[in-house]
Design an enzyme around this catalytic site. Structure first.
Site, PDB file in Angstrom:
ATOM      1  N   CYS A  40       0.691  -1.081  -0.097  1.00 26.98           N
ATOM      2  CA  CYS A  40      -0.286  -0.080  -0.108  1.00 26.98           C
ATOM      3  C   CYS A  40       0.843   1.372  -0.043  1.00 26.98           C
ATOM      4  O   CYS A  40       0.490   2.397  -0.320  1.00 26.98           O
ATOM      5  CB  CYS A  40      -0.910  -0.130   1.152  1.00 26.98           C
ATOM      6  SG  CYS A  40      -0.082  -0.023   2.884  1.00 26.98           S
TER       7      CYS A  40
ATOM      8  N   ARG B 179       4.124   1.399  -1.163  1.00 28.97           N
ATOM      9  CA  ARG B 179       5.570   1.246  -2.120  1.00 28.97           C
ATOM     10  C   ARG B 179       5.471   0.086  -3.226  1.00 28.97           C
ATOM     11  O   ARG B 179       4.517  -0.907  -3.170  1.00 28.97           O
ATOM     12  CB  ARG B 179       6.934   0.578  -1.429  1.00 28.97           C
ATOM     13  CG  ARG B 179       6.735  -0.888  -0.838  1.00 28.97           C
ATOM     14  CD  ARG B 179       8.114  -1.165  -0.240  1.00 28.97           C
ATOM     15  NE  ARG B 179       8.324  -0.413   1.151  1.00 28.97           N
ATOM     16  CZ  ARG B 179       9.118   0.511   1.276  1.00 28.97           C
ATOM     17  NH1 ARG B 179      10.016   0.672   0.272  1.00 28.97           N
ATOM     18  NH2 ARG B 179       9.219   1.088   2.313  1.00 28.97           N
TER      19      ARG B 179
ATOM     20  N   SER C 245       9.599   1.486   6.163  1.00 23.04           N
ATOM     21  CA  SER C 245       8.044   1.498   6.258  1.00 23.04           C
ATOM     22  C   SER C 245       7.446   2.764   6.519  1.00 23.04           C
ATOM     23  O   SER C 245       8.266   3.715   7.362  1.00 23.04           O
ATOM     24  CB  SER C 245       7.845   0.326   7.140  1.00 23.04           C
ATOM     25  OG  SER C 245       7.953  -0.971   6.745  1.00 23.04           O
TER      26      SER C 245
ATOM     27  N   GLU D 155       6.994  -1.911  11.430  1.00 26.56           N
ATOM     28  CA  GLU D 155       5.874  -2.736  11.184  1.00 26.56           C
ATOM     29  C   GLU D 155       6.437  -4.185  10.606  1.00 26.56           C
ATOM     30  O   GLU D 155       7.173  -4.144   9.719  1.00 26.56           O
ATOM     31  CB  GLU D 155       4.955  -2.059  10.225  1.00 26.56           C
ATOM     32  CG  GLU D 155       5.369  -1.297   8.912  1.00 26.56           C
ATOM     33  CD  GLU D 155       4.923  -2.611   7.992  1.00 26.56           C
ATOM     34  OE1 GLU D 155       4.195  -3.339   8.348  1.00 26.56           O
ATOM     35  OE2 GLU D 155       5.621  -2.432   6.883  1.00 26.56           O
TER      36      GLU D 155
ATOM     37  N   GLN E 294       4.295  -6.346   8.860  1.00 24.29           N
ATOM     38  CA  GLN E 294       3.631  -6.856   7.807  1.00 24.29           C
ATOM     39  C   GLN E 294       4.382  -6.878   6.408  1.00 24.29           C
ATOM     40  O   GLN E 294       4.050  -7.593   5.592  1.00 24.29           O
ATOM     41  CB  GLN E 294       2.640  -5.875   7.367  1.00 24.29           C
ATOM     42  CG  GLN E 294       1.324  -6.268   8.352  1.00 24.29           C
ATOM     43  CD  GLN E 294       0.055  -5.431   8.073  1.00 24.29           C
ATOM     44  OE1 GLN E 294       0.118  -4.246   7.587  1.00 24.29           O
ATOM     45  NE2 GLN E 294      -1.224  -6.076   8.071  1.00 24.29           N
TER      46      GLN E 294
ATOM     47  N   SER F 120      -5.606  -9.038   4.599  1.00 23.44           N
ATOM     48  CA  SER F 120      -4.953  -9.049   5.727  1.00 23.44           C
ATOM     49  C   SER F 120      -4.973  -7.937   6.486  1.00 23.44           C
ATOM     50  O   SER F 120      -5.234  -8.028   7.881  1.00 23.44           O
ATOM     51  CB  SER F 120      -3.467  -9.416   5.217  1.00 23.44           C
ATOM     52  OG  SER F 120      -2.910  -8.091   4.362  1.00 23.44           O
ATOM     53  N   MET F 121      -5.007  -6.882   6.111  1.00 21.88           N
ATOM     54  CA  MET F 121      -5.092  -5.553   6.646  1.00 21.88           C
ATOM     55  C   MET F 121      -6.517  -5.299   7.350  1.00 21.88           C
ATOM     56  O   MET F 121      -6.470  -4.985   8.703  1.00 21.88           O
ATOM     57  CB  MET F 121      -4.876  -4.391   5.724  1.00 21.88           C
ATOM     58  CG  MET F 121      -3.393  -4.138   5.084  1.00 21.88           C
ATOM     59  SD  MET F 121      -2.415  -3.457   6.257  1.00 21.88           S
ATOM     60  CE  MET F 121      -2.725  -1.779   5.895  1.00 21.88           C
ATOM     61  N   SER F 122      -7.578  -5.672   6.598  1.00 18.77           N
ATOM     62  CA  SER F 122      -8.674  -5.658   7.578  1.00 18.77           C
ATOM     63  C   SER F 122      -9.016  -6.612   8.537  1.00 18.77           C
ATOM     64  O   SER F 122      -9.689  -6.235   9.631  1.00 18.77           O
ATOM     65  CB  SER F 122      -9.925  -6.018   6.403  1.00 18.77           C
ATOM     66  OG  SER F 122      -9.952  -4.918   5.256  1.00 18.77           O
TER      67      SER F 122
END
Length: 500
Positions: free
Chosen positions: A50, A52, A109, A114, A116, A192-194
């Protein structure tokens, strides 16, 4: 061949440009193959998140590789080259390896530390492997970057603050709404983010979590995994759920707006005196920027979470510095091992040449002194071989040590020049040094075989075909294990749980 990285991120480009440049799904696969098939490129992988878009490649020419990759990125993203080029960054050779390791550790990041990004690099690794664009060089760099990232998170406190985009975004939401233990939350998307947002809200004790997703079954699974009251709804029911939500978190791959100011007004948002917070973690944006003009509504998107100061402050500068030291140490170890491995085929070729000389001279001796008994013959053979081994031992050990230092490849060149080695011999030995799970094809004309057959990284001539004059296939096969042994000895050891 050298590693090249061409990309753009939240550090180099505004969110509006990142939104336009983002590639996913089929477009990502097409771009991956387009890069791999372009001139000067031998291997390719793409890390697309989201915040890069980075293309990793193995190229034989720097300028040609940069030009081809930049043009393809502009073409596939739809961003004109003039607009894109001012935001691109380029890393090459050692700097490319350093960048890959730093990204995996979370140093690059939007929110420092982070975790993820490790999953996102793993996805890029798997996609390139599945699509056949991953070769040995990129395989090693990406796999080692995952190991370095895991080490950084394990040995330092860089992730102790729970520093992810989700957690930082929810912290901002709590400042607007108050404690999240009593909120009604609407989560749009089930990726994954949600899922991370829903799980975080569940741990925080949200009063209710509603999950809306295009694939209803995924929404049902996510809602069922939570420890607070939760339910799943169809995406078409989104409008009906907005009025009752205090917090809306959206992260979909819709490619366009999912929520607009007009939708919210139609449901009375802004007119009912309620306070609401919208967290948009999607790229491109899911939520219309103008919703923040509504009364009682606050919106945070990726551009609002651009700074990592809060997370870095919570983590502490000592942890960040510790991770930087880990990156520097790992880069040096990786490059040293790569340089040492690169000289191994030349060492093997030298020993192969020496063995050939010994065999020829022993055969000549047998022809000139046929009456020599077997006992004397064996003693002479052992003596000659010991002499050759002792003469070669010191220079071959020393050249491997020297090769581990920067510029070490020049020692391999000197060795080839001093001993008059055929330039094709080290190359052929290197080609024989293949992983069993990643066989490659040596061109039949190059190898001199009519029909070469891969056998776990070794090569056999077709029945009845003779070995070529310039490359001894039997010698290549016999010495391949030596190359693997040298590479394995000098390689950075894997850690438990690492990918293989």
């Amino acid at each position: 061949m050298s590693i090249l990285v061409v990309g753009l991120s939240h550090r180099s480009a505004p969110v509006a440009v990142l939104e336009r440049a983002a590639v996913a799904g089929d477009d990502l696969v097409k771009l991956l193959h387009a890069v791999h098939d372009s001139a000067n490129v031998a291997e390719s992988a793409i890390v697309s998140t989201c915040n890069r878009v980075e293309i990793y490649a193995v190229v034989d020419k720097f300028h040609g590789g940069v030009s081809a990759i930049s043009e393809l990125l502009a073409l596939h993203s739809g961003v004109p080259m003039d607009d894109l080029s001012r935001h691109l960054y380029v890393h090459y050779e050692e700097r490319a390896v350093q960048h890959a390791f730093a990204v995996a550790c979370g140093l690059e990041s939007m929110v420092v530390g982070e975790g993820q990004i490790l999953g996102q690099i793993r996805q890029a690794f798997k996609l390139a492997k599945d699509e056949g664009t991953l070769g040995r060089d990129l395989h090693d760099v990406l796999q080692q970057s995952l190991r370095v990232g895991k080490r950084a998170h394990h040995e330092t406190g860089i992730d102790k603050a729970g520093a992810s985009l989700v957690s930082v975004g929810l912290e901002v939401a709590a400042r607007h709404l108050g404690p999240l233990d009593g909120v009604r939350a609407l989560v749009v998307g089930a990726g994954s983010m949600s899922s991370l947002a829903a799980a975080t809200l569940s741990r925080a004790g949200a009063r209710e979590v509603v999950v809306a997703n295009r694939t209803h079954a995924k929404a049902v699974r996510l809602a069922g995994s939570l420890d607070v009251p939760a339910r799943a709804v169809e995406l078409s029911a989104l409008d009906a759920e907005i009025a009752g939500a205090d917090l809306v978190v959206s992260c979909t791959g819709a490619g366009g707006l999912v929520l607009t100011a007009a939708q919210l007004r139609a449901r009375g948002v802004g007119d009912d005196g309620g306070r609401r917070f919208f967290l948009d973690l999607a790229l491109p944006h899911d939520i219309d920027r103008s919703v923040r003009d509504l009364d009682g509504v606050e919106l945070a998107g990726l551009d609002d979470l651009r700074t990592a100061q809060e997370a870095a402050k919570a983590i502490g500068p000592a942890a960040v510095e510790a991770v930087r030291r880990i990156v520097c140490d790992e880069v040096e170890a990786f490059l040293s091992a790569a340089r040492a491995a690169a000289v191994a085929p030349t060492v093997v070729a030298l020993r192969s040449m020496a063995a050939g000389v010994v065999e020829a001279e022993l055969a000549r001796l047998s022809g000139r002194v046929p009456e020599m008994d077997d006992r004397d013959r064996r003693e002479i053979e052992q003596t000659v071989r010991r002499v050759v081994d002792k003469l070669l031992h010191a220079p071959t050990v020393r050249v491997k040590e020297l090769a581990a230092a920067p510029g070490g490849d020049s020692y391999a060149d000197a060795l080839r020049e001093l001993f008059g080695l055929d330039p094709k011999a080290p190359e052929a030995v290197a080609r024989a040094d293949l992983r069993e799970d990643e066989p490659a094809v040596v061109d039949a004309a190059e190898a001199g075989c009519v029909s070469p057959t891969p056998v776990h990284g070794l090569w056999t001539a077709a029945p009845g075909s003779a070995a070529p004059d310039d490359v001894n296939v039997e010698t290549v096969n016999a010495q391949a294990a030596s190359v693997r042994a040298v590479s394995a000895r000098d390689a950075v050891p894997a850690r438990e749980g690492d990918e293989t």
